[in-house]
Scaffold this motif. Structure first.
Motif, PDB file in Angstrom:
ATOM      1  N   ALA A   1      -4.128  -2.531   4.934  1.00  0.00           N
ATOM      2  CA  ALA A   1      -3.586  -1.836   3.765  1.00  0.00           C
ATOM      3  C   ALA A   1      -4.552  -0.818   3.176  1.00  0.00           C
ATOM      4  O   ALA A   1      -4.128   0.223   2.665  1.00  0.00           O
ATOM      5  CB  ALA A   1      -3.202  -2.860   2.694  1.00  0.00           C
ATOM      6  N   THR A   2      -5.853  -1.118   3.232  1.00  0.00           N
ATOM      7  CA  THR A   2      -6.828  -0.278   2.528  1.00  0.00           C
ATOM      8  C   THR A   2      -7.874   0.352   3.432  1.00  0.00           C
ATOM      9  O   THR A   2      -8.602   1.246   3.004  1.00  0.00           O
ATOM     10  CB  THR A   2      -7.568  -1.113   1.462  1.00  0.00           C
ATOM     11  OG1 THR A   2      -8.405  -2.089   2.116  1.00  0.00           O
ATOM     12  CG2 THR A   2      -6.582  -1.827   0.549  1.00  0.00           C
TER      13      THR A   2
ATOM     14  N   GLU B   1      -6.789  -9.158  -6.969  1.00  0.00           N
ATOM     15  CA  GLU B   1      -5.476  -8.611  -6.611  1.00  0.00           C
ATOM     16  C   GLU B   1      -4.347  -9.415  -7.254  1.00  0.00           C
ATOM     17  O   GLU B   1      -3.331  -8.857  -7.671  1.00  0.00           O
ATOM     18  CB  GLU B   1      -5.308  -8.594  -5.089  1.00  0.00           C
ATOM     19  CG  GLU B   1      -6.086  -7.503  -4.398  1.00  0.00           C
ATOM     20  CD  GLU B   1      -5.653  -6.107  -4.819  1.00  0.00           C
ATOM     21  OE1 GLU B   1      -4.439  -5.816  -4.805  1.00  0.00           O
ATOM     22  OE2 GLU B   1      -6.528  -5.305  -5.178  1.00  0.00           O
TER      23      GLU B   1
ATOM     24  N   ASP C   1       2.038   1.882  -3.366  1.00  0.00           N
ATOM     25  CA  ASP C   1       0.942   1.957  -4.334  1.00  0.00           C
ATOM     26  C   ASP C   1       1.001   0.782  -5.309  1.00  0.00           C
ATOM     27  O   ASP C   1       0.860   0.942  -6.523  1.00  0.00           O
ATOM     28  CB  ASP C   1       0.977   3.290  -5.098  1.00  0.00           C
ATOM     29  CG  ASP C   1      -0.339   3.564  -5.830  1.00  0.00           C
ATOM     30  OD1 ASP C   1      -1.381   3.034  -5.391  1.00  0.00           O
ATOM     31  OD2 ASP C   1      -0.322   4.294  -6.840  1.00  0.00           O
TER      32      ASP C   1
ATOM     33  N   GLU D   1     -10.450  -1.257   4.445  1.00  0.00           N
ATOM     34  CA  GLU D   1     -11.717  -1.904   4.129  1.00  0.00           C
ATOM     35  C   GLU D   1     -11.589  -3.415   4.277  1.00  0.00           C
ATOM     36  O   GLU D   1     -10.515  -3.983   4.069  1.00  0.00           O
ATOM     37  CB  GLU D   1     -12.152  -1.568   2.698  1.00  0.00           C
ATOM     38  CG  GLU D   1     -12.365  -0.075   2.450  1.00  0.00           C
ATOM     39  CD  GLU D   1     -12.753   0.214   1.008  1.00  0.00           C
ATOM     40  OE1 GLU D   1     -12.760  -0.749   0.203  1.00  0.00           O
ATOM     41  OE2 GLU D   1     -13.035   1.380   0.691  1.00  0.00           O
TER      42      GLU D   1
ATOM     43  N   VAL E   1      -5.828  -6.966   4.202  1.00  0.00           N
ATOM     44  CA  VAL E   1      -6.501  -5.991   3.336  1.00  0.00           C
ATOM     45  C   VAL E   1      -6.963  -4.791   4.159  1.00  0.00           C
ATOM     46  O   VAL E   1      -6.817  -3.633   3.745  1.00  0.00           O
ATOM     47  CB  VAL E   1      -7.704  -6.636   2.615  1.00  0.00           C
ATOM     48  CG1 VAL E   1      -8.473  -5.590   1.813  1.00  0.00           C
ATOM     49  CG2 VAL E   1      -7.230  -7.760   1.700  1.00  0.00           C
TER      50      VAL E   1
ATOM     51  N   ALA F   1       0.837  -1.200   0.000  1.00  0.00           N
ATOM     52  CA  ALA F   1       0.000   0.000   0.000  1.00  0.00           C
ATOM     53  C   ALA F   1       0.873   1.252   0.000  1.00  0.00           C
ATOM     54  O   ALA F   1       0.566   2.232  -0.687  1.00  0.00           O
ATOM     55  CB  ALA F   1      -0.928  -0.017   1.210  1.00  0.00           C
TER      56      ALA F   1
END
Length: 307
Positions: free
Chosen positions: A230-231, A245, A204, A233, A227, A201
């Motif tokens: 990193a996001t 992914e 990017d 969510e 996840v 993350a």
């Protein structure tokens, strides 16, 4: 300085004296260090799984060959090195009774070769000696494993639809860092994969953690927390999210893709499992019956006999 000249007597006993052989038995003394390096380069280019399948070698191995911090199946590399020396690769069967001989020959060519125990750990890691994770700060061992795991996952991403199991990744991380643990893998691999995802993350990049699966082909319980870290969510379906992914990983990290750019896919094992589950659910589904004749109604919901 590379050792040149006549082979040692032990190598002569194991593989025979230099020169042409009869009966189709390979003469491995035709193999030079450059031939081995060519085999290593081919393995790097094709990916370990594809390389070993192409030449009939499985994943199991007794000795690891180390080069530039990476490990390779010693028998597969020597078998393909023989191709570069003679034009024909040596088969897996050729090495059935010569496990230690393969290691000795590669050492004679000044490669580092280490024995692998039943857990997959080398007797001597890439760093030269083992350290125990229990003797180190937790973050030091986990960060080191995450860095090594990231490298291994990038290698996996170079082959379309390739994945690596949690056990394989855990073994790779320990062998490359020289930090080992007696803890069961499931107690710590999730944290390592979360750290890998966080680094992705930060860069990017697509989530490399999606390439790591359990023995049943699923990303398992450790994926959703990775996840989330990193996001921010939580995926509705972890395996469907991971499939997307993984495709992004293959595209980002240079895998050879089919025309059209490839497709997202569950692992074959998980896809088969879900297919069986759908079939069972369909068979167990309660079908409506005609209130007059009690026959099962067709898909239209209208009885063909009574209407």
């Amino acid at each position: 300085m590379l050792r040149q000249g006549l082979p040692s007597q032990s190598l002569v006993r194991e593989f025979g004296a230099p020169g042409p052989r009869v009966g189709g038995v390979p003469d491995f003394h035709a193999v030079t260090r450059d031939h081995v390096l060519s085999a290593i380069a081919e393995c790097d280019e094709r990916g370990a799984d594809s390389f070993q399948r192409a030449y009939g070698f499985g994943k199991t191995h007794d000795y690891l060959l180390w080069h530039d911090g990476k490990s390779y199946d010693s028998k597969a590399i020597l078998g393909v090195a023989y191709k570069y020396a003679t034009g024909t690769a040596a088969s897996r069967a050729r090495f059935a009774a010569e496990k230690e001989g393969v290691a000795n020959l590669l050492r004679h060519l000044e490669f580092d070769v280490t024995f692998v125990d039943a857990t997959g750990l080398a007797d001597q890691p890439a760093t030269g000696e083992w350290r125990e994770a229990a003797d180190l700060p937790l973050d030091e061992s986990r960060d080191a494993w995450a860095e090594a795991a990231r490298g291994g996952l990038i290698e996996t991403a170079g082959q379309y639809h390739a994945v690596v199991t949690t056990k394989e990744l855990a073994t790779l991380a320990q062998n490359r860092t020289g930090i080992r643990t007696k803890q069961l893998t499931h107690y710590w691999i999730g944290d390592v994969l979360t750290r890998v995802a966080a680094e992705c993350a930060r860069r990017d990049e697509p989530l490399l953690s999606s390439l790591c699966v359990t023995t049943d082909g699923s990303v398992g319980a450790s994926y959703a927390p990775a996840v989330l870290a990193a996001t921010g969510e939580v995926p509705a379906d972890a395996d469907d999210h991971a499939a997307q992914e993984r495709l992004r990983c293959y595209r980002h990290f240079g895998a050879d893709l089919p025309e059209g750019g490839g497709v997202a896919a569950l692992t074959p094992k998980l896809a088969a499992t879900r297919g069986r589950e759908r079939k069972i659910r369909a068979q167990e589904k309660v079908h409506a019956h005609c209130p007059i004749c009690n026959l099962q109604l067709p898909a239209t919901g209208i009885c063909d006999d009574c209407n």
